[in-house]
Design a protein around this motif. Structure first.
Motif, short mmCIF file in Angstrom:
data_model
loop_
_atom_site.label_atom_id
_atom_site.label_comp_id
_atom_site.label_asym_id
_atom_site.label_seq_id
_atom_site.Cartn_x
_atom_site.Cartn_y
_atom_site.Cartn_z
N LEU A 208 0.85 -1.19 0.00
CA LEU A 208 0.00 0.00 0.00
C LEU A 208 0.89 1.24 0.00
O LEU A 208 1.76 1.38 0.85
CB LEU A 208 -0.90 0.01 1.24
N ARG B 158 -10.89 7.01 4.89
CA ARG B 158 -11.01 5.81 4.06
C ARG B 158 -9.65 5.17 3.82
O ARG B 158 -9.54 3.94 3.78
CB ARG B 158 -11.70 6.18 2.74
N LEU C 256 -8.46 1.38 4.95
CA LEU C 256 -7.79 0.45 4.04
C LEU C 256 -6.45 0.03 4.62
O LEU C 256 -6.08 -1.16 4.55
CB LEU C 256 -7.60 1.12 2.68
N LYS C 257 -5.72 0.97 5.21
CA LYS C 257 -4.44 0.63 5.82
C LYS C 257 -4.63 -0.38 6.95
O LYS C 257 -3.84 -1.32 7.09
CB LYS C 257 -3.75 1.89 6.35
N ARG D 289 -6.91 -2.66 7.25
CA ARG D 289 -7.13 -3.96 6.62
C ARG D 289 -5.82 -4.55 6.12
O ARG D 289 -5.55 -5.76 6.31
CB ARG D 289 -8.10 -3.83 5.44
N CYS D 290 -5.01 -3.72 5.47
CA CYS D 290 -3.73 -4.20 4.95
C CYS D 290 -2.82 -4.68 6.06
O CYS D 290 -2.19 -5.74 5.96
CB CYS D 290 -3.05 -3.08 4.16
N ILE E 215 -1.19 -0.76 -4.32
CA ILE E 215 -2.43 -0.03 -4.10
C ILE E 215 -2.02 1.41 -3.81
O ILE E 215 -1.41 1.69 -2.78
CB ILE E 215 -3.23 -0.62 -2.92
N THR F 190 -2.65 5.33 -3.10
CA THR F 190 -3.64 6.23 -2.52
C THR F 190 -2.98 7.60 -2.26
O THR F 190 -1.77 7.72 -2.23
CB THR F 190 -4.18 5.69 -1.19
N PRO G 173 -7.64 3.09 -5.76
CA PRO G 173 -9.02 3.07 -5.28
C PRO G 173 -9.67 4.45 -5.38
O PRO G 173 -9.14 5.43 -4.85
CB PRO G 173 -8.90 2.59 -3.83
N CYS H 215 -10.05 6.75 -2.43
CA CYS H 215 -8.85 7.01 -1.64
C CYS H 215 -7.85 7.90 -2.38
O CYS H 215 -6.66 7.93 -2.04
CB CYS H 215 -8.17 5.69 -1.25
N GLY I 152 -11.82 1.15 -2.06
CA GLY I 152 -11.03 0.48 -1.03
C GLY I 152 -11.69 -0.72 -0.38
O GLY I 152 -11.07 -1.79 -0.26
N PRO I 153 -12.95 -0.60 0.08
CA PRO I 153 -13.57 -1.74 0.76
C PRO I 153 -13.76 -2.97 -0.13
O PRO I 153 -13.93 -4.07 0.38
CB PRO I 153 -14.93 -1.18 1.20
#
Length: 201
Positions: free
Chosen positions: A23, A50, A54-55, A57-58, A135, A137, A162, A165, A192-193
């Motif tokens: 990311l 957002r 996402l971060k 989750r990563c 990814i 952003t 995304p 993002c 992102g989701p």
């Protein structure tokens, strides 16, 4: 008898990227003291939460985060100092930095121009991480994000941006970037989701 063999040097990135994915968070940590900053700041603030989600989750699944920031002509700068200055600046800029506060296991590079690859160690870091999927952003979508995506393509890396993002100085500019990224660079703009990440380690 003591061995004469030297210990191997520590690895630049000791843990490979899960799913060969990394990311990138571009130019979100800032004091917002550059030309047009007042136009870009609202968009950056709108996407900060957002990107933070996402971060998170990563991080849970082992996808590393790499912060990429301008050195703003301060050739004696370092990233921790930039974070400190941003938090001290107050206002929306400090709010963004608080939402995206780097962790101990995150990476960072400072760039002198628009692309995250130009005159930075990013390509070497990605090689050590064994990351081939990015990814991307942050801001500004039609400037630094665009240049980074183009350079990623020239290195045969898969990249996606995304749509929820990334931001630019105006919504119209951001929408134009998203269309051009998909049509000209063949970059997906999956929100992102909905981005598929590797299974949790």
């Amino acid at each position: 008898m003591a061995s004469n063999s030297a210990s191997p040097p520590p690895a630049l990135a000791p843990t490979p990227a899960a799913g060969h994915t990394a990311l990138l968070i571009i130019d979100m940590i800032s004091c917002w003291d550059f030309p047009d900053a007042e136009k870009l700041l609202p968009g950056a603030l709108s996407i900060a939460g957002r990107i933070a989600a996402l971060k998170a989750r990563c991080t849970r699944v082992g996808v590393p985060t790499i912060y990429v920031n301008d050195n703003r002509g301060r050739w004696r700068s370092d990233f921790p100092k930039l974070v400190e200055m941003s938090l001290a600046s107050g206002g929306a800029g400090a709010e963004i930095t608080s939402a995206l506060l780097p962790g101990e296991k995150d990476y960072f590079v400072l760039k002198p121009k628009q692309s995250a690859f130009f005159a930075t160690p990013l390509e070497l870091l990605l090689a050590y991480l064994n990351a081939r999927r990015l990814i991307v952003t942050g801001v500004a979508s039609d400037q630094c994000i665009w240049a980074t995506l183009a350079d990623a393509g020239m290195r045969d890396l898969e990249a996606l941006a995304p749509r929820d993002c990334v931001a630019s100085q105006t919504p119209e500019r951001n929408q134009r970037f998203l269309r051009q990224a998909e049509e000209a660079l063949l970059v997906r703009t999956t929100p992102g989701p909905r981005i598929r990440l590797p299974a949790q380690r």
